[in-house]
Design a protein around this motif. Structure first.
Motif, mmCIF file in Angstrom:
data_model
loop_
_atom_site.group_PDB
_atom_site.id
_atom_site.type_symbol
_atom_site.label_atom_id
_atom_site.label_comp_id
_atom_site.label_asym_id
_atom_site.label_seq_id
_atom_site.Cartn_x
_atom_site.Cartn_y
_atom_site.Cartn_z
ATOM 1 N N GLY A 150 -13.706 -34.875 29.035
ATOM 2 C CA GLY A 150 -14.856 -34.002 28.846
ATOM 3 C C GLY A 150 -15.079 -33.639 27.394
ATOM 4 N N GLY A 151 -16.141 -32.935 27.143
ATOM 5 C CA GLY A 151 -16.481 -32.529 25.799
ATOM 6 C C GLY A 151 -15.792 -31.232 25.411
ATOM 7 N N SER A 152 -16.151 -30.764 24.245
ATOM 8 C CA SER A 152 -15.591 -29.510 23.759
ATOM 9 C C SER A 152 -16.098 -28.350 24.613
ATOM 10 N N VAL A 153 -15.466 -27.217 24.482
ATOM 11 C CA VAL A 153 -15.898 -26.027 25.228
ATOM 12 C C VAL A 153 -17.339 -25.695 24.868
ATOM 13 N N GLN A 154 -17.691 -25.810 23.600
ATOM 14 C CA GLN A 154 -19.062 -25.516 23.173
ATOM 15 C C GLN A 154 -20.051 -26.475 23.844
ATOM 16 N N GLN A 155 -19.727 -27.756 23.909
ATOM 17 C CA GLN A 155 -20.612 -28.716 24.566
ATOM 18 C C GLN A 155 -20.749 -28.411 26.050
ATOM 19 N N ASP A 190 -23.720 -26.414 30.644
ATOM 20 C CA ASP A 190 -23.781 -25.481 31.771
ATOM 21 C C ASP A 190 -25.091 -24.702 31.736
ATOM 22 N N HIS A 191 -25.458 -24.221 30.561
ATOM 23 C CA HIS A 191 -26.706 -23.462 30.427
ATOM 24 C C HIS A 191 -27.896 -24.348 30.806
#
Length: 72
Positions: A42-47, A52-53
């Motif tokens: 998966g991507g970074s937490v920010q991504q 999600d948004h």
């Protein structure tokens, strides 16, 4: 598309290029990529937060489907 920020057409051209360069059927190449994606972690937490948004709000930005004007 997500990784490189390109359009669907550009992403398809990349797949076609790799298919031709490696003498691999495009369908097999795409299936291999799709199967390997979970191993990337998966991507970074920010991504993920941004995605999600988007996932939770995209319906608010879609055009309504056209009204059915046909009558029985």
């Amino acid at each position: 598309m997500l990784a490189y920020g390109v359009t669907a057409e550009q992403a398809f051209r990349v797949l076609v290029w790799r298919s031709q360069e490696t003498n691999t059927k495009l369908r097999a190449l795409a299936a291999g990529i799709a199967a390997a994606l979970p191993t990337l972690g998966g991507g970074s937490v920010q991504q993920r937060t941004r995605f999600d948004h988007l996932l939770l709000t995209v319906h608010e930005h879609l055009s309504p489907p056209p009204a059915d004007t046909s009558s029985p």
